[in-house]
Design an enzyme around this catalytic site. Structure first.
Site, PDB file in Angstrom:
ATOM      1  N   ASP A 192      88.974  42.589  68.261  1.00 45.76           N
ATOM      2  CA  ASP A 192      89.648  42.744  69.519  1.00 45.76           C
ATOM      3  C   ASP A 192      88.812  42.932  70.479  1.00 45.76           C
ATOM      4  O   ASP A 192      88.652  43.906  71.353  1.00 45.76           O
ATOM      5  CB  ASP A 192      90.121  44.285  69.263  1.00 45.76           C
ATOM      6  CG  ASP A 192      91.040  44.647  67.871  1.00 45.76           C
ATOM      7  OD1 ASP A 192      91.688  43.739  67.552  1.00 45.76           O
ATOM      8  OD2 ASP A 192      90.794  45.738  67.353  1.00 45.76           O
ATOM      9  N   GLU A 201     101.585  43.821  70.471  1.00 47.45           N
ATOM     10  CA  GLU A 201     100.227  44.586  70.654  1.00 47.45           C
ATOM     11  C   GLU A 201      99.498  43.685  71.276  1.00 47.45           C
ATOM     12  O   GLU A 201      99.743  42.817  71.858  1.00 47.45           O
ATOM     13  CB  GLU A 201      99.734  45.068  69.412  1.00 47.45           C
ATOM     14  CG  GLU A 201      99.321  44.028  68.693  1.00 47.45           C
ATOM     15  CD  GLU A 201      98.805  44.422  67.252  1.00 47.45           C
ATOM     16  OE1 GLU A 201      98.884  45.676  66.663  1.00 47.45           O
ATOM     17  OE2 GLU A 201      98.454  43.785  66.273  1.00 47.45           O
TER      18      GLU A 201
END
Ligand code: FUB
Length: 327
Positions: free
Chosen positions: A18, A226
């Site tokens: 991420d 997401e």
């Protein structure tokens, strides 16, 4: 210390995921999740993503060594948090650095926390409480040219976004019909303190097709799942995101930071591993996509490694689709 190469893990002594990349003080700073090594089973709730702390990394240039600045925050330092320190981000405004992170509170509900520091590499001091009114995961903060700052959050399934459709947390919400508009990320403008939301600015971001029709919940190839991220190119706002169970990084464009955003296509084809999560940054005149995959761990979904690659814009502002495994 490691010398980075495009499309290869840039950190190999830890598992990282991420990656949120920013240019601060002329250097690239990367704020990733720190994946832990374990062999517990995986589920759709994301319980396998058991992260407890964050490290910050920097690069003087895209081919210079990646510096690990060490641990900047641990879940035990955060009074309100209980577990699962997921995808973070950072921002700079009015002389301070702000580190944003999602974690479950003591009731198991994902909230967004903020910690403040004087340097891009930390240390960061967390607030006593999570940001009031915050929920879900994957905060991305964008400071615009006029110094206004916006936060985007959201993630389905383990990220709990669908549990907040009524404005309150509902443990077992009704399934969203396939022909209803898909849920979009949540947008707020931040107050000058960068730690609270400006009243009246909360909005669900709409992602629409070229005819202005909403992308539907059943359109899993294109709908938001997401990892929202905003960057600005030639005056337009680009929202990139993961499509989750179809494993793409998609993007949509708007004239405004709060949308509606018009769906454009895929930036990154699926990587090895279930999740995909990106950031996009301009550095020394070139544009880069930071992303992760699970190649270093041999495909373990919860042991990922961050990578980067250059992105190319077409003349009309669209982005060429990237193959994560070029020959
Ligand atoms: O790293 C944990 C979660 O996996 C992130 O918050 C999601 O975006 C996905 O990458």
């Amino acid at each position: 210390m490691t010398k980075p190469e495009q499309n290869k893990p840039i950190v190999t002594h830890l598992y990282t995921a991420d990656p949120s990349a920013h240019v601060f003080e002329g250097k690239l700073y990367i704020y990733p999740s720190h994946d832990l090594e374990h062999d517990e089973p995986s589920n759709d709730n994301g319980d396998q993503y058991k992260m407890e702390d964050y490290h910050v990394f920097s690069m003087e240039d895209v081919d210079s060594e990646v510096v690990d600045h060490g641990q900047v925050l641990h879940v035990n330092d955060v009074p309100w948090a209980s577990r699962q320190m997921w995808a973070p981000d950072a921002a700079f405004k009015n002389g301070k650095y702000y580190f944003y992170f999602p974690a479950r509170d003591k009731d198991g509900i994902f909230r967004i926390g903020v910690a403040t520091g004087d340097r891009p590499e930390g240390p960061f001091t967390p607030e006593e409480n999570y940001m009031e009114g915050s929920y879900s995961i994957d905060p991305a903060v964008f400071v615009d040219d006029d110094n206004r700052a916006y936060m985007y959050v959201g993630g389905l399934w383990g990220g709990q976004l669908e549990k907040w459709q009524t404005g309150e947390y509902v443990e077992n919400p009704e399934e969203i019909p396939a022909d209803a508009p898909a849920l979009g990320p949540i947008f707020w403008e931040l107050n000058e303190d960068m730690k609270s939301f400006k009243e009246g600015t909360k909005k669900e971001i709409a992602i629409v097709d070229k005819d202005g029709n909403p992308i539907l919940a059943g359109d899993e190839e294109r709908r938001f799942f997401e990892a929202p991220w905003i960057h600005k190119y030639n005056g337009k706002y680009y929202l990139s995101y993961s499509t989750g169970n179809t494993h793409k990084i998609a993007y949509a464009i708007s004239d405004r930071p709060d949308g509606p955003f018009v769906y454009q296509g895929t930036i990154l084809n699926p990587v090895l591993g279930w999740t995909t999560h990106q950031s996009i940054v301009e550095f020394k005149g070139k544009w880069y996509l930071f992303y992760h995959d699970a190649s270093l761990s041999g495909g373990l979904n919860h042991q990922r490694s961050m990578k980067f690659t250059e992105i190319t814009y077409n003349e009309d502002g669209t982005i060429q689709t990237i193959d994560p495994y070029p020959e």
